[in-house]
Structure formats: structure tokens, C-alpha cells
Design an enzyme around this catalytic site. Structure first.
Site, PDB file in Angstrom:
ATOM      1  N   GLY A  69       0.810  -1.224   0.000  1.00  0.00           N
ATOM      2  CA  GLY A  69       0.000   0.000   0.000  1.00  0.00           C
ATOM      3  C   GLY A  69       0.833   1.259   0.000  1.00  0.00           C
ATOM      4  O   GLY A  69       1.904   1.318  -0.596  1.00  0.00           O
ATOM      5  N   GLY A  70       0.322   2.268   0.677  1.00  0.00           N
ATOM      6  CA  GLY A  70       0.996   3.559   0.693  1.00  0.00           C
ATOM      7  C   GLY A  70       0.485   4.509  -0.371  1.00  0.00           C
ATOM      8  O   GLY A  70       1.018   5.600  -0.555  1.00  0.00           O
ATOM      9  N   GLU A  71      -0.572   4.093  -1.080  1.00  0.00           N
ATOM     10  CA  GLU A  71      -1.006   4.884  -2.240  1.00  0.00           C
ATOM     11  C   GLU A  71      -1.884   6.077  -1.858  1.00  0.00           C
ATOM     12  O   GLU A  71      -2.299   6.847  -2.718  1.00  0.00           O
ATOM     13  CB  GLU A  71      -1.696   3.966  -3.252  1.00  0.00           C
ATOM     14  CG  GLU A  71      -0.680   3.029  -3.898  1.00  0.00           C
ATOM     15  CD  GLU A  71      -1.254   1.679  -4.284  1.00  0.00           C
ATOM     16  OE1 GLU A  71      -2.481   1.560  -4.388  1.00  0.00           O
ATOM     17  OE2 GLU A  71      -0.465   0.741  -4.457  1.00  0.00           O
ATOM     18  N   TYR A 131       6.672  -3.407  -8.812  1.00  0.00           N
ATOM     19  CA  TYR A 131       5.807  -2.960  -9.914  1.00  0.00           C
ATOM     20  C   TYR A 131       6.635  -2.362 -11.056  1.00  0.00           C
ATOM     21  O   TYR A 131       6.214  -2.370 -12.187  1.00  0.00           O
ATOM     22  CB  TYR A 131       4.880  -1.836  -9.417  1.00  0.00           C
ATOM     23  CG  TYR A 131       3.514  -2.230  -8.889  1.00  0.00           C
ATOM     24  CD1 TYR A 131       3.288  -3.453  -8.288  1.00  0.00           C
ATOM     25  CD2 TYR A 131       2.451  -1.328  -8.982  1.00  0.00           C
ATOM     26  CE1 TYR A 131       2.045  -3.765  -7.779  1.00  0.00           C
ATOM     27  CE2 TYR A 131       1.196  -1.639  -8.473  1.00  0.00           C
ATOM     28  CZ  TYR A 131       0.994  -2.848  -7.870  1.00  0.00           C
ATOM     29  OH  TYR A 131      -0.239  -3.149  -7.366  1.00  0.00           O
ATOM     30  N   ARG A 164      -0.539   2.871 -12.289  1.00  0.00           N
ATOM     31  CA  ARG A 164       0.607   2.868 -11.380  1.00  0.00           C
ATOM     32  C   ARG A 164       1.796   2.093 -11.949  1.00  0.00           C
ATOM     33  O   ARG A 164       2.831   1.964 -11.309  1.00  0.00           O
ATOM     34  CB  ARG A 164       0.207   2.253 -10.036  1.00  0.00           C
ATOM     35  CG  ARG A 164      -0.829   3.051  -9.272  1.00  0.00           C
ATOM     36  CD  ARG A 164      -1.463   2.208  -8.187  1.00  0.00           C
ATOM     37  NE  ARG A 164      -2.218   1.096  -8.774  1.00  0.00           N
ATOM     38  CZ  ARG A 164      -2.844   0.151  -8.067  1.00  0.00           C
ATOM     39  NH1 ARG A 164      -2.762   0.168  -6.754  1.00  0.00           N
ATOM     40  NH2 ARG A 164      -3.512  -0.801  -8.672  1.00  0.00           N
ATOM     41  N   HIS A 196       1.291  -8.136 -12.071  1.00  0.00           N
ATOM     42  CA  HIS A 196       0.125  -7.453 -11.509  1.00  0.00           C
ATOM     43  C   HIS A 196      -0.673  -6.871 -12.677  1.00  0.00           C
ATOM     44  O   HIS A 196      -0.140  -6.086 -13.452  1.00  0.00           O
ATOM     45  CB  HIS A 196       0.576  -6.343 -10.553  1.00  0.00           C
ATOM     46  CG  HIS A 196      -0.468  -5.299 -10.301  1.00  0.00           C
ATOM     47  ND1 HIS A 196      -1.208  -5.245  -9.144  1.00  0.00           N
ATOM     48  CD2 HIS A 196      -0.896  -4.255 -11.069  1.00  0.00           C
ATOM     49  CE1 HIS A 196      -2.053  -4.222  -9.210  1.00  0.00           C
ATOM     50  NE2 HIS A 196      -1.886  -3.601 -10.356  1.00  0.00           N
ATOM     51  N   HIS A 225      -4.697 -11.088 -10.035  1.00  0.00           N
ATOM     52  CA  HIS A 225      -5.883 -10.217  -9.906  1.00  0.00           C
ATOM     53  C   HIS A 225      -6.856 -10.441 -11.075  1.00  0.00           C
ATOM     54  O   HIS A 225      -7.578  -9.531 -11.461  1.00  0.00           O
ATOM     55  CB  HIS A 225      -5.513  -8.720  -9.841  1.00  0.00           C
ATOM     56  CG  HIS A 225      -4.399  -8.384  -8.899  1.00  0.00           C
ATOM     57  ND1 HIS A 225      -4.319  -8.894  -7.621  1.00  0.00           N
ATOM     58  CD2 HIS A 225      -3.309  -7.583  -9.050  1.00  0.00           C
ATOM     59  CE1 HIS A 225      -3.216  -8.420  -7.035  1.00  0.00           C
ATOM     60  NE2 HIS A 225      -2.593  -7.643  -7.871  1.00  0.00           N
ATOM     61  N   ARG A 228     -10.629  -9.509 -11.109  1.00  0.00           N
ATOM     62  CA  ARG A 228     -10.951  -8.095 -10.965  1.00  0.00           C
ATOM     63  C   ARG A 228     -12.276  -7.734 -11.639  1.00  0.00           C
ATOM     64  O   ARG A 228     -12.996  -6.848 -11.187  1.00  0.00           O
ATOM     65  CB  ARG A 228      -9.825  -7.291 -11.607  1.00  0.00           C
ATOM     66  CG  ARG A 228      -9.682  -5.887 -11.145  1.00  0.00           C
ATOM     67  CD  ARG A 228      -8.557  -5.224 -11.914  1.00  0.00           C
ATOM     68  NE  ARG A 228      -7.231  -5.398 -11.361  1.00  0.00           N
ATOM     69  CZ  ARG A 228      -6.807  -4.812 -10.239  1.00  0.00           C
ATOM     70  NH1 ARG A 228      -7.600  -4.027  -9.562  1.00  0.00           N
ATOM     71  NH2 ARG A 228      -5.581  -5.011  -9.809  1.00  0.00           N
ATOM     72  N   ASP A 286      -2.771 -12.183  -1.572  1.00  0.00           N
ATOM     73  CA  ASP A 286      -2.387 -10.757  -1.679  1.00  0.00           C
ATOM     74  C   ASP A 286      -2.414 -10.120  -0.284  1.00  0.00           C
ATOM     75  O   ASP A 286      -2.718  -8.932  -0.132  1.00  0.00           O
ATOM     76  CB  ASP A 286      -3.326 -10.017  -2.644  1.00  0.00           C
ATOM     77  CG  ASP A 286      -2.698  -8.746  -3.223  1.00  0.00           C
ATOM     78  OD1 ASP A 286      -1.486  -8.545  -3.064  1.00  0.00           O
ATOM     79  OD2 ASP A 286      -3.443  -7.949  -3.817  1.00  0.00           O
TER      80      ASP A 286
HETATM   81 ZN    ZN Z   1      -0.967  -6.470  -7.353  1.00  0.00          ZN
END
Ligand code: ZN
Length: 394
Positions: A69-71, A131, A164, A196, A225, A228, A286
Site C-alpha cells: 500500500g501507501g497509495e 511494480y 501505477r 500485476h 488479480h 478483478r 495478496d
Molecule cells: Zn498487485
């Protein structure tokens, strides 16, 4: 020390029926209808498991072990994984990954956490990279990371189809896949490229393009994912029919489901129905990733944190709510991820494999006991494993 688990109903994940399973030196050494050991000089623990299910320990192919996280700013960085949460969730093998943030988070930290979890009694591996591109590595070279660093088994989660992501080109992705593959070949590891996949309509286009334009197979990539949305799931099913394996994310929230995500259990059932090969589907947690919640104006108003227990919940839900067979649902959490990750000693109950086992209560599927590499970490729903911090953290 020998452990003899008697008369459990064994799912390997295929059904073996009621068996005795003998464990020695951290491995499964015999499976038979009935095993009798008499006059042994060695100490022997006999476990009466009649009426219980014995299943492989879960293999979780994506965990943000050092937090994610941290977004939404620095205060939204999520905490690292607690060893005991993994044990309670029945996960005995896991792969740590960085995510969006490889600036305040580091591969060195990920390496230390993998070693710590393994010392404490689990089997923890890691992906190098994150990422972003250019790829961050420990040695300065992707191939060398895979070849020389013990817990590194591949690279990821590299982001595509996401605002991202570093917006990699097909050329860049092909180069990474080739380096990872050769590193894997030379060191006897999988060299898998975990991808991702974000919510852009480009979906898996880039992976298909790499396969078309270069000597790279779809099986070199492991996109996650894929539950989704229904449209991404359809791309994913096509991907499996081309020889690839896809991963569904078990951690979710009601809020995210309302926005169109499918539960991993539901996606698994749909994929099987639509003809995806049963060996090509996996579920990962995740865990420790952030699960954002937005208000009606689209502003971030809070976050949840992905849970490692979700992998158990989702394969069970696939059985109970979606009529997937126990072997097929369980395979997505055990045998299938072990195969993609190149961990041939994991993810199954067979002679020679590591004794990574969960005992389940069959009516509720509750996890009763957890063993990793022949050592009990949980018995009768009580943690028996100890870490250096067990006085403060239990
Ligand atoms: Zn991911």
C-alpha cells in the site's frame, strides 16, 4: 522423531481416501491404508485423525510480507505479515513481494523477512523486482538475483494495464522474461514473472503481444488479480487455453465486490465451467496489500488490509457455494501454485514431499492443526510454534 497420522481422509489434493501417513525427517515417507510400527527405537507420535480431512499446507504465491500500500500517502502504508496469522490461515509456503512502493520498501527487507519466516517454521520465498521498471534487484542484475539468492524464485509483481505501472513496452517485458527464464533454467528454479494486472481495458494484451513477437511462452508469465472483473476473467481464460496459468486474489471487501470484482471462489468456478484447464488456476491471498474504500465522490475514506486467511476461505467457498469439487478447489491453493513456482516438494501429499499438512474439521472445514516440514505449528486450534517474540506476540 516419527509422526504417524492415522485414518484421516486424505486429499492430496486428489482424493486418496482414508489413509495412514507417516512422517520422518520433515518429509512424508509412507502413505498406506494401514501402517503399523512396532518395536521402534525411535520416538513416535501417533495422531488419531479419524473423521478429519488431511490436506496439503497452502501455497500462497503472493503476499506483501513486509507490507504494501501507501497509495494514499505514507500513513496508508500497511504493516508487515505476522507469522502467526500465516499459521492460523493454514499457509505453510508463501512468496513475498514488493508492490507499488519500492522506494520506502526494499528487497533487503523482503529478503530478511523471508529468512525470518523460514527460521520460524514456514517456507518463505520471494520475488525480486517490484511494480516498476527499470527493475530493482539485490545484486544489480535480475538473472544473478535468481541464480545466487536462495529465496528468490522469480520476479514480480511487475505491473501492466495500470496507471501505477511503469508502462513497460513489449520489448522490455520480453527481455525481463528471457532473463528470468535463463536464470531459472541455470539454477533449477522456476524463474517465473509474476504480473500485476490493473483495471485498464488493455488487460493481458501486452502478454499476448510478447508471445506473438518474441520467443517467449505465455507460461513464462503468471498474471494475478484476474478476478478483478468478468471481462478480465474472459481474457484470463483465453490465456490458460494458450498454456498459461492465472491467479485469483482472495482478499477483497464488500465495497470492492460492488465495484465489479468477483470473489476468487466464484472466478474459479466460472473458469472451470468455461473450460480453463483445472491445473492452470490458482488462488493467492495478496495479504497485507491495501484494499481502499472510496466515498460517493470517489475520495479515499479508508483502507482495509488483505488477509492471509482468505486463501482458505475462498477455496472452501468454491466447494460450499459454487459446487467445485474438493480436489479442484484445493488444487488452486496447493498443487497448482507449487507447480508454477517450481516447488516440486510442496503443494501435495505424496511420498518424498515436505510434510506440510493441514488437518480440517470436515463439517465446517475449520483448520484444526497445521504442520510445516514435519513440525506442528498449530494443534487443536492452538498455536504451538514459538518465535523469538512469542512472549509478546501470541
Ligand atoms: Zn498487485
Amino acid at each position: 522423531m516419527l509422526t504417524l497420522i492415522k485414518q484421516a481422509t486424505v486429499f492430496a489434493p486428489r482424493i486418496l481416501g482414508v489413509c495412514d501417513v507417516l512422517i520422518a525427517g520433515g518429509r512424508i515417507v509412507q502413505i498406506d491404508n494401514k501402517i503399523d510400527i512396532q518395536g521402534s527405537q525411535l520416538s513416535l507420535e501417533v495422531v488419531d485423525a479419524q473423521g478429519r480431512y488431511l490436506v496439503p499446507g497452502y501455497v500462497d504465491s503472493l503476499v506483501h510480507t513486509t507490507g504494501g500500500g501507501g497509495e494514499g500517502g505514507f500513513n496508508t502504508r500497511t504493516p508487515e505479515l505476522d507469522f502467526f496469522d500465516a499459521v492460523r490461515g493454514g499457509v505453510t509456503t508463501l512468496v513475498g513481494a514488493l508492490g507499488t512502493d519500492a522506494s520506502t520498501r526494499s528487497l533487503g527487507d523482503l529478503f530478511g523477512k523471508a529468512k525470518a519466516l523460514t527460521n520460524d517454521g514456514l517456507s518463505c520465498y520471494m520475488y525480486t523486482g517490484s511494480y516498476e521498471l527499470p527493475i530493482k534487484t539485490l545484486t544489480g542484475n535480475l538473472r544473478n538475483d535468481i541464480m545466487f539468492i536462495d529465496p528468490v524464485i522469480g520476479v514480480g509483481e511487475l505491473a501492466i494495464a495500470d496507471h501505477r505501472s511503469s508502462q513497460p513496452t513489449a520489448n522490455e517485458l520480453a527481455r525481463i522474461a528471457a532473463d528470468a527464464r535463463v536464470g531459472g533454467l541455470l539454477s533449477g528454479k522456476s524463474g517465473i514473472v509474476m504480473i500485476h494486472v490493473g483495471d485498464s481495458s488493455r488487460a493481458l494484451d501486452l502478454l499476448f503481444q510478447v508471445q506473438r513477437d518474441f520467443d517467449v511462452k505465455l507460461s513464462q508469465f503468471y498474471p494475478t488479480h484476474i478476478n478483478r472483473s468478468t471481462s478480465l476473467l474472459d481474457h484470463g481464460i483465453e490465456f490458460t487455453k494458450g498454456g498459461g496459468t492465472i491467479d485469483f486474489t482472495a482478499s477483497t471487501t464488500e465495497h470492492i465486490l460492488k465495484m465489479g470484482e468477483l470473489r476468487a471462489s466464484h472466478a474459479l468456478a466460472l473458469a472451470l465451467e468455461k473450460g480453463a484447464p483445472d491445473h492452470s488456476l490458482t488462488i493467492s491471498s495478496d495479504a497485507q496489500g491495501s484494499l481502499p474504500h472510496f466515498d460517493e465522490h470517489g475520495n479515499l475514506d479508508g483502507l482495509d488490509i488483505g488477509s492471509i486467511a482468505s486463501i482458505h476461505d475462498e477455496w472452501v467457498r468454491a466447494v460450499v457455494d459454487h459446487n467445485v469439487s474438493i480436489p479442484n478447489a484445493l488444487a488452486a491453493a496447493t498443487r497448482n501454485p507449487a507447480r508454477v513456482l517450481g516447488l516440486s516438494h510442496k503443494g501435495g501429499i505424496a511420498v518424498g514431499k515436505d510434510a506440510d499438512l493441514n488437518l480440517l474439521e470436515p463439517s465446517s472445514f475449520t483448520i484444526d492443526s497445521v504442520m510445516c516440514r514435519g513440525k506442528w505449528l498449530m494443534r487443536s486450534e492452538k498455536i504451538v510454534a514459538k518465535t523469538a517474540f512469542h512472549y509478546t506476540r501470541r
